[in-house]
Design an enzyme around this catalytic site. Structure first.
Site, PDB file in Angstrom:
ATOM      1  N   GLN A 171      -6.030  -8.187   3.879  1.00  0.00           N
ATOM      2  CA  GLN A 171      -6.008  -7.486   5.161  1.00  0.00           C
ATOM      3  C   GLN A 171      -5.300  -8.392   6.171  1.00  0.00           C
ATOM      4  O   GLN A 171      -5.849  -9.402   6.606  1.00  0.00           O
ATOM      5  CB  GLN A 171      -7.426  -7.165   5.606  1.00  0.00           C
ATOM      6  N   ARG A 209     -10.264  -5.096  10.803  1.00  0.00           N
ATOM      7  CA  ARG A 209      -8.848  -5.289  11.120  1.00  0.00           C
ATOM      8  C   ARG A 209      -7.986  -4.474  10.153  1.00  0.00           C
ATOM      9  O   ARG A 209      -8.443  -4.058   9.075  1.00  0.00           O
ATOM     10  CB  ARG A 209      -8.471  -6.762  11.064  1.00  0.00           C
ATOM     11  N   GLY A 215     -12.852   1.908  10.489  1.00  0.00           N
ATOM     12  CA  GLY A 215     -12.162   1.318   9.351  1.00  0.00           C
ATOM     13  C   GLY A 215     -10.827   0.706   9.720  1.00  0.00           C
ATOM     14  O   GLY A 215     -10.337   0.822  10.847  1.00  0.00           O
ATOM     15  N   HIS A 216     -10.213   0.069   8.735  1.00  0.00           N
ATOM     16  CA  HIS A 216      -8.955  -0.652   8.963  1.00  0.00           C
ATOM     17  C   HIS A 216      -7.826   0.304   9.362  1.00  0.00           C
ATOM     18  O   HIS A 216      -7.642   1.355   8.776  1.00  0.00           O
ATOM     19  CB  HIS A 216      -8.559  -1.483   7.742  1.00  0.00           C
ATOM     20  N   GLY A 217      -7.117  -0.094  10.402  1.00  0.00           N
ATOM     21  CA  GLY A 217      -5.976   0.689  10.848  1.00  0.00           C
ATOM     22  C   GLY A 217      -6.312   1.905  11.685  1.00  0.00           C
ATOM     23  O   GLY A 217      -5.419   2.693  12.022  1.00  0.00           O
TER      24      GLY A 217
END
Length: 344
Positions: free
Chosen positions: A211, A231, A252-254
């Protein structure tokens, strides 16, 4: 491109080294003559430069592939024909797995940094004179904290984190891989910037995807207690100006939230979903990944969002439908149940 405040890049590597490392082949034999070219980083198809590596395995992002400037890209034999002429296609049955392994080669220590120290504040950190630190706060290297900010007891601020002016960071918070604007409030127990839940699955087993993104909180954002904000994988997780996030929310990521959104307790938003401005998601709503939610959308409590929603819509239910339709469904179901009871 990963932010070097947070990540150490071990590249560059030649295209041939990368192909050999994962067992990929060249889609075009003529490209072997370019195999000594150096690749310095990994990136998304949209943001890649000629010295970057990316991947393509989902037809949803075909337009991004056609326009990419990436030096090389992992893809399948069937999809390699869509790569631009200047982009070398490295063919492999599982492009995402190949990307995950290669990204880990560029960034082998992307996840955590530990160091034995006697002092709680790194000498490389920059803190304004009027910053208040409670007992047990840990400030790691190259952190920057603006004037008038407050850091609570036992809070840990990771390498390279930037915190703006007049921020209030509560007790037992962890911040890593993030950039925080001015007048931001983060309540106790919240975790921001940890790795997202990203991995590739197949019969060979799970492969973690490094990540390499960040979390960005714009000015006047308020985050409740025990919130987790991951991240991004490559893109950033981004929280817009003035947005309010209640306790026990998972982003969540993004994920990208626009300006002045309201995200109520126990909402979960899966990776890469984008919310517009002034969106309201009521308690325990769940949103699937890679969705686009328009401006001024209102999502009722416990709704399940499975597809994109246009601006101005009010939705409810699971799977979510326009709220009037949901009310009709509820009434119809009640009548049906009442009729069955009479028959019995």
């Amino acid at each position: 491109m990963a932010d070097n405040r947070f990540y150490d890049n071990k590249g560059p590597f030649s295209i041939q080294e990368i192909a050999d490392f994962v067992g990929a082949d060249f889609a075009n034999e003529q490209d072997r003559y370019k195999s000594t070219a150096k690749i310095s980083d990994v990136s998304t198809l949209k943001e890649a430069s000629p010295s970057d590596l990316s991947f393509f395995h989902n037809a949803k992002y075909l337009d991004d592939l056609k326009e990419t400037k990436a030096g090389c890209v992992f893809t399948t034999a069937e999809l390699a024909k869509f790569a631009p002429d200047k982009t070398i296609a490295l063919v492999i049955p599982t492009p995402y797995r190949a990307y995950a392994v290669t990204a880990g080669h560029f960034y082998p220590s992307a996840e955590c940094e530990f160091s034995a120290r006697d002092d709680f504040i790194s000498p490389t950190a920059s803190l304004s004179d009027d910053v208040i630190l409670e007992v047990g706060a840990v400030i790691k290297k190259n952190v920057d904290i603006g004037a008038g900010s407050f850091i609570g007891a036992n809070t840990v601020i990771g390498r390279g984190v930037r915190i703006g002016k007049n921020c209030k960071i509560g007790q037992n918070v962890t911040l890593s891989h993030c950039l925080i604007g001015d007048h931001v409030t983060i309540l106790p127990g919240t975790r921001i910037g940890q790795a997202g839940f990203g991995f590739f699955m197949d019969e060979k087993g799970h492969v973690s995807v490094p990540q390499l993104g960040r979390v960005i909180l714009e000015d006047r954002v308020e985050i409740g207690s025990n919130v987790t904000i991951d991240r991004g994988t490559l893109d950033d997780t981004h929280i817009g100006f003035g947005t309010r996030v209640d306790n026990l929310v998972q982003l969540g990521h993004g994920v990208r939230l626009g300006k002045h959104c309201v995200i109520v307790s126990q909402v979960g938003i899966s990776g890469s979903t984008v919310l517009g401005n002034f969106v309201i998601a009521a308690g325990q709503a769940g949103l699937a990944g890679h969705l686009k939610i328009g401006d001024h959308v209102q999502i009722a409590a416990q709704s399940g969002i499975m597809k994109d929603i246009e601006s101005g819509q009010k939705v409810a239910g699971s799977p979510a439908v326009p709220v009037r339709q949901w009310h009709r469904q509820t009434v119809s179901l009640a009548r049906l149940a009442k009729g069955k009871k009479k028959e019995a």
